[in-house]
Design a protein around this motif. Structure first.
Motif, PDB file in Angstrom:
ATOM      1  N   VAL A 182       0.853  -1.190   0.000  1.00 34.72           N
ATOM      2  CA  VAL A 182       0.000   0.000   0.000  1.00 34.72           C
ATOM      3  C   VAL A 182       0.887   1.238   0.000  1.00 34.72           C
ATOM      4  N   PHE A 183       0.772   2.040  -1.028  1.00 33.16           N
ATOM      5  CA  PHE A 183       1.520   3.297  -1.127  1.00 33.16           C
ATOM      6  C   PHE A 183       0.585   4.402  -0.624  1.00 33.16           C
ATOM      7  N   ILE A 184       1.005   5.121   0.408  1.00 34.85           N
ATOM      8  CA  ILE A 184       0.145   6.123   1.055  1.00 34.85           C
ATOM      9  C   ILE A 184       0.779   7.500   0.953  1.00 34.85           C
ATOM     10  N   ASP A 185       0.001   8.450   0.462  1.00 40.35           N
ATOM     11  CA  ASP A 185       0.456   9.841   0.389  1.00 40.35           C
ATOM     12  C   ASP A 185      -0.591  10.716   1.084  1.00 40.35           C
ATOM     13  N   LEU A 186      -0.160  11.469   2.089  1.00 38.30           N
ATOM     14  CA  LEU A 186      -1.107  12.326   2.814  1.00 38.30           C
ATOM     15  C   LEU A 186      -1.569  13.467   1.913  1.00 38.30           C
ATOM     16  N   ASP A 187      -2.853  13.780   1.983  1.00 33.55           N
ATOM     17  CA  ASP A 187      -3.414  14.841   1.155  1.00 33.55           C
ATOM     18  C   ASP A 187      -3.184  16.204   1.804  1.00 33.55           C
ATOM     19  N   ASN A 188      -2.701  17.144   1.018  1.00 34.56           N
ATOM     20  CA  ASN A 188      -2.567  18.547   1.450  1.00 34.56           C
ATOM     21  C   ASN A 188      -1.684  18.715   2.689  1.00 34.56           C
ATOM     22  N   LYS A 190       1.378  19.713   2.756  1.00 32.54           N
ATOM     23  CA  LYS A 190       2.155  20.950   2.632  1.00 32.54           C
ATOM     24  C   LYS A 190       1.432  22.125   3.280  1.00 32.54           C
ATOM     25  N   LEU A 191       0.097  22.082   3.222  1.00 29.62           N
ATOM     26  CA  LEU A 191      -0.694  23.165   3.810  1.00 29.62           C
ATOM     27  C   LEU A 191      -0.497  23.235   5.316  1.00 29.62           C
ATOM     28  N   VAL A 192      -0.358  22.078   5.960  1.00 28.90           N
ATOM     29  CA  VAL A 192      -0.125  22.048   7.410  1.00 28.90           C
ATOM     30  C   VAL A 192       1.221  22.691   7.725  1.00 28.90           C
ATOM     31  N   ASN A 193       2.262  22.299   6.984  1.00 30.61           N
ATOM     32  CA  ASN A 193       3.584  22.883   7.200  1.00 30.61           C
ATOM     33  C   ASN A 193       3.573  24.395   6.978  1.00 30.61           C
ATOM     34  N   ASP A 194       2.890  24.824   5.920  1.00 36.63           N
ATOM     35  CA  ASP A 194       2.900  26.247   5.563  1.00 36.63           C
ATOM     36  C   ASP A 194       2.107  27.103   6.536  1.00 36.63           C
ATOM     37  N   THR A 195       1.031  26.569   7.085  1.00 30.71           N
ATOM     38  CA  THR A 195       0.169  27.368   7.950  1.00 30.71           C
ATOM     39  C   THR A 195       0.503  27.224   9.436  1.00 30.71           C
ATOM     40  N   LEU A 196       0.880  26.011   9.865  1.00 31.69           N
ATOM     41  CA  LEU A 196       1.123  25.766  11.285  1.00 31.69           C
ATOM     42  C   LEU A 196       2.597  25.602  11.625  1.00 31.69           C
ATOM     43  N   GLY A 197       3.450  25.472  10.607  1.00 34.64           N
ATOM     44  CA  GLY A 197       4.885  25.334  10.853  1.00 34.64           C
ATOM     45  C   GLY A 197       5.346  23.891  10.804  1.00 34.64           C
ATOM     46  N   HIS A 198       6.658  23.729  10.648  1.00 29.57           N
ATOM     47  CA  HIS A 198       7.224  22.391  10.491  1.00 29.57           C
ATOM     48  C   HIS A 198       7.130  21.550  11.760  1.00 29.57           C
ATOM     49  N   ASN A 199       7.147  22.189  12.929  1.00 27.00           N
ATOM     50  CA  ASN A 199       7.008  21.419  14.173  1.00 27.00           C
ATOM     51  C   ASN A 199       5.647  20.735  14.235  1.00 27.00           C
ATOM     52  N   ASP A 202       5.669  17.862  11.792  1.00 30.70           N
ATOM     53  CA  ASP A 202       6.384  16.707  12.343  1.00 30.70           C
ATOM     54  C   ASP A 202       5.520  15.957  13.359  1.00 30.70           C
ATOM     55  N   ALA A 203       4.833  16.731  14.218  1.00 31.35           N
ATOM     56  CA  ALA A 203       3.964  16.100  15.220  1.00 31.35           C
ATOM     57  C   ALA A 203       2.849  15.305  14.551  1.00 31.35           C
ATOM     58  N   LEU A 204       2.298  15.843  13.467  1.00 33.38           N
ATOM     59  CA  LEU A 204       1.245  15.138  12.723  1.00 33.38           C
ATOM     60  C   LEU A 204       1.779  13.834  12.131  1.00 33.38           C
ATOM     61  N   LEU A 205       2.962  13.890  11.540  1.00 31.57           N
ATOM     62  CA  LEU A 205       3.553  12.694  10.940  1.00 31.57           C
ATOM     63  C   LEU A 205       3.802  11.601  11.987  1.00 31.57           C
ATOM     64  N   LYS A 206       4.311  11.997  13.141  1.00 33.56           N
ATOM     65  CA  LYS A 206       4.596  11.026  14.204  1.00 33.56           C
ATOM     66  C   LYS A 206       3.302  10.372  14.703  1.00 33.56           C
ATOM     67  N   THR A 207       2.248  11.177  14.854  1.00 34.91           N
ATOM     68  CA  THR A 207       0.970  10.639  15.328  1.00 34.91           C
ATOM     69  C   THR A 207       0.379   9.667  14.323  1.00 34.91           C
ATOM     70  N   LEU A 208       0.374  10.066  13.058  1.00 36.63           N
ATOM     71  CA  LEU A 208      -0.210   9.203  12.029  1.00 36.63           C
ATOM     72  C   LEU A 208       0.606   7.927  11.847  1.00 36.63           C
ATOM     73  N   GLY A 226       9.721   9.178   3.243  1.00 45.04           N
ATOM     74  CA  GLY A 226      10.215  10.546   3.338  1.00 45.04           C
ATOM     75  C   GLY A 226       9.054  11.499   3.136  1.00 45.04           C
ATOM     76  N   GLY A 227       9.178  12.729   3.646  1.00 45.20           N
ATOM     77  CA  GLY A 227       8.094  13.684   3.496  1.00 45.20           C
ATOM     78  C   GLY A 227       6.813  13.126   4.069  1.00 45.20           C
ATOM     79  N   ASP A 228       5.754  13.136   3.256  1.00 42.66           N
ATOM     80  CA  ASP A 228       4.453  12.628   3.721  1.00 42.66           C
ATOM     81  C   ASP A 228       4.087  11.318   3.036  1.00 42.66           C
ATOM     82  N   GLU A 229       5.103  10.574   2.586  1.00 41.31           N
ATOM     83  CA  GLU A 229       4.870   9.322   1.881  1.00 41.31           C
ATOM     84  C   GLU A 229       5.203   8.116   2.764  1.00 41.31           C
ATOM     85  N   PHE A 230       4.289   7.155   2.773  1.00 41.66           N
ATOM     86  CA  PHE A 230       4.463   5.929   3.542  1.00 41.66           C
ATOM     87  C   PHE A 230       4.166   4.731   2.653  1.00 41.66           C
TER      88      PHE A 230
END
Length: 581
Positions: A182-188, A190-199, A202-208, A226-230
């Motif tokens: 299963v190739f998983i790519d999170l939708d949008n 980049k918008l989280v990074n741009d609006t809420l910051g990279h921290n 990162d917290a979102l990626l760790k939780t998911l 890497g990035g938002d790809e799993f």
């Protein structure tokens, strides 16, 4: 350890390693210590009174016990060590260059004594060497882990993916199984990074990442590319697209749960592409490329969905996915309705009961049969609220028939295995009776034979509690399960229902005739009424009457009808038309 023991007489050595959590000691090396004793102390928790080693690690200082049999530190461990004859134990914590406890070095003797000056010097020298060796091994492990794992989430990375996937393919080849990728790519994202910051990103990626790991088995692998790809590798899969689809739904649901980032609650979605070995690729590289292509197809179709690389799977998987989503909202939208199939007394011909049968009146697909959505409701747990609605609605309708002046009858409601396991089933039944004003004796709950036999004691206790309310109980699909006669006689039930699979060929099949007549005879001997379901022909009715069956249900008398249909039947009976034929 062997080198040190060769320098001494009557001494055996041991190294115990402190675990990452810093609470327990585990076997490191003890070539001459009794193996049974080594095994017994493996995993010992450190503390202020835990023999020599556990205490030394806890105090962070040497502990010299000259007589194990009298020293209070060994009070809880004397019986453990006594069979091996060890009388003295000298333990020294092994420290890192920064002073962190890494483990304990111990020397055991079978005589009561303290170490000599030479032995003490050897202990000091040995613990320093052990500390260097352990630190080096830990550093190598960290380097290896970092080379094969993502530093942010701790998941395996691309380097480890190839190895895991290759192993999975080899296993699948040998045992004729599937590997699903299963190739998983999170939708949008980049918008989280741009609006809420990279921290926040990162917290979102760790939780998911941690949620995805909880959705799969220990043998499966969740990888962050890497990035938002799993990538998720589902190892040792049954060749069944529905099973793969169920795991995808779990992943999708877990990803979609809100994530708290500071004062904000973020809901993530993902696009997923799925391939199955061997049909969609023979090598790891081909499978990953095709899963990636399927993922992009999911993006093109609006995101927040999954696509199989094999197009023929998509139609059924997507239909099931959409149906499951719509099922979640069907109760709120009042899309369910009940039909009622009358049950007839074979002697008088009168309708005495009606079984409530749920139908889903889908806004675009029309009337959906239970066999299409009930298994899905069981799988998702939605069967519990749906079953509760059926219970309330059937009781309400039965009371409405009575209030309209119609002859009283019993309404029968099926109880699913999932409902039956609910601790609040009794309170739900009480609520349904109270809300409707229906007397308990006009409600019958149908339990399947296999459901009851899952845990007989628990089932009997639940049935007794229901019976104490005045509710009747019947065993549905009798003959298809595996209940013993000794268990059956303890069940507080009023009726046995012969499964329709034994009724279908009743007129011609001697085996079915034997089963049906045996169940009828059994029921009579246990003072239970017996009802046959699925009765459709005159020959079937004739056989049942000849064998003194009590009741029947089926198209021979009536198909399932609306509440108004039942009212018409009862009105007809009041007018004197009582013959089931």
């Amino acid at each position: 350890m062997r080198l040190i023991e060769s320098q001494l007489t009557g001494i055996v050595g041991s190294v115990l390693l402190l675990d990452k959590a810093g609470g327990h000691l585990h076997h490191g090396a003890a070539p001459s210590l009794a193996k049974e004793y080594t095994h017994a102390i493996d995993g010992t928790r450190i503390g202020p009174k835990v023999g020599s080693c556990g205490t030394a690690a806890y105090r962070r200082e040497p502990v010299i016990v000259t007589d194990i049999m009298s020293d209070p530190l060994w009070e809880d461990f004397r019986d453990l060590v006594r069979p091996y004859g060890y009388r003295s134990c000298w333990s020294t914590p092994i420290l890192s260059h920064t002073g962190v406890v890494l483990g304990v070095f111990a020397m055991y003797s079978k005589t009561v004594r303290e170490p000599t000056k030479a032995e003490s010097n050897l202990i000091d020298f040995t613990t320093r060497i052990a500390g260097i060796a352990i630190e080096r091994k830990l550093a190598e492990d960290r380097i290896h882990f970092m080379a094969n794992h993502d530093t942010l989430t701790g998941l395996p990375n691309r380097a480890l993916l190839g190895d895991r996937l290759s192993q999975a393919i080899l296993y699948a080849q040998r045992y004729d199984r599937w590997v699903s990728v299963v190739f998983i790519d999170l939708d949008n994202f980049k918008l989280v990074n741009d609006t809420l910051g990279h921290n926040a990103g990162d917290a979102l990626l760790k939780t998911l990442a941690s949620r995805m790991v909880r959705c799969v088995r220990a043998t499966d692998t969740v990888v962050r590319l890497g990035g938002d790809e799993f990538v998720v590798v589902l190892f040792d899969q049954d060749p069944d697209v529905d099973l793969v689809g169920a795991t995808l739904q779990k992943l999708r649901t877990a990803i979609a749960e809100p994530v708290c980032l500071g004062e904000r609650h973020i809901r993530a979605t993902a696009s997923m592409g799925v391939v199955n070995y061997p049909d969609d690729g023979a090598t790891a590289d081909v499978l990953l490329a095709n899963a990636d292509a399927a993922m992009y197809r999911a993006k093109e179709l609006g995101r927040d969905n999954f696509q199989f690389y094999a197009p023929e799977f998509n139609a059924t998987a997507q239909e099931k996915f959409l149906l499951q989503e719509e099922l979640r909202n069907a109760l709120a939208r009042a899309e369910f309705t009940l039909l009622y199939q009358p049950q007839v007394d074979l002697r008088s011909g009168n309708v005495f009961a009606a079984e409530a049968l749920i139908r889903w009146n889908h806004p675009s697909h029309g009337l959906i049969a239970p066999m299409k959505f009930i298994p899905m409701a069981e799988e998702t747990g939605l069967i519990v609220p749906i079953g509760d609605w059926v219970l309330h609605e059937a009781c309400r309708q039965n009371k409405a028939w009575q209030d309209a002046g119609l002859p009283p009858l019993v309404v029968c409601v099926n109880v699913s295995a999932r409902q039956f396991k609910e601790k609040n089933l009794i309170s739900h039944v009480i609520d349904a009776l109270t809300d409707s004003g229906l007397e308990a004796k006009y409600l019958e709950l149908e339990l399947t034979e296999s459901l009851i036999m899952q845990n007989v004691d628990t089932a009997v206790a639940m049935m007794n509690a229901l019976q104490s309310l005045g509710v009747q109980i019947s065993i549905d699909d009798f003959g298809t399960g595996y209940s013993s006669l000794s268990a059956l006689k303890t069940f507080p039930v009023a009726r046995l229902k012969i499964d329709k699979s034994f009724i279908n060929d009743l007129a011609t099949d001697e085996n079915d005739q034997a089963v049906a007549s045996a169940v009828i005879s059994l029921g009579q001997k246990l003072n239970l009424r017996v009802i046959a379901e699925g009765v459709e022909t005159d020959d079937q009715v004739a056989f049942l009457r000849k064998n003194n069956c009590d009741e029947m249900q089926g198209y021979h008398f009536s198909k399932p009808v609306s509440a108004q249909g039942i009212a018409r039947l009862l009105n007809k009976e009041q007018g004197g038309h009582t013959s089931p034929e």
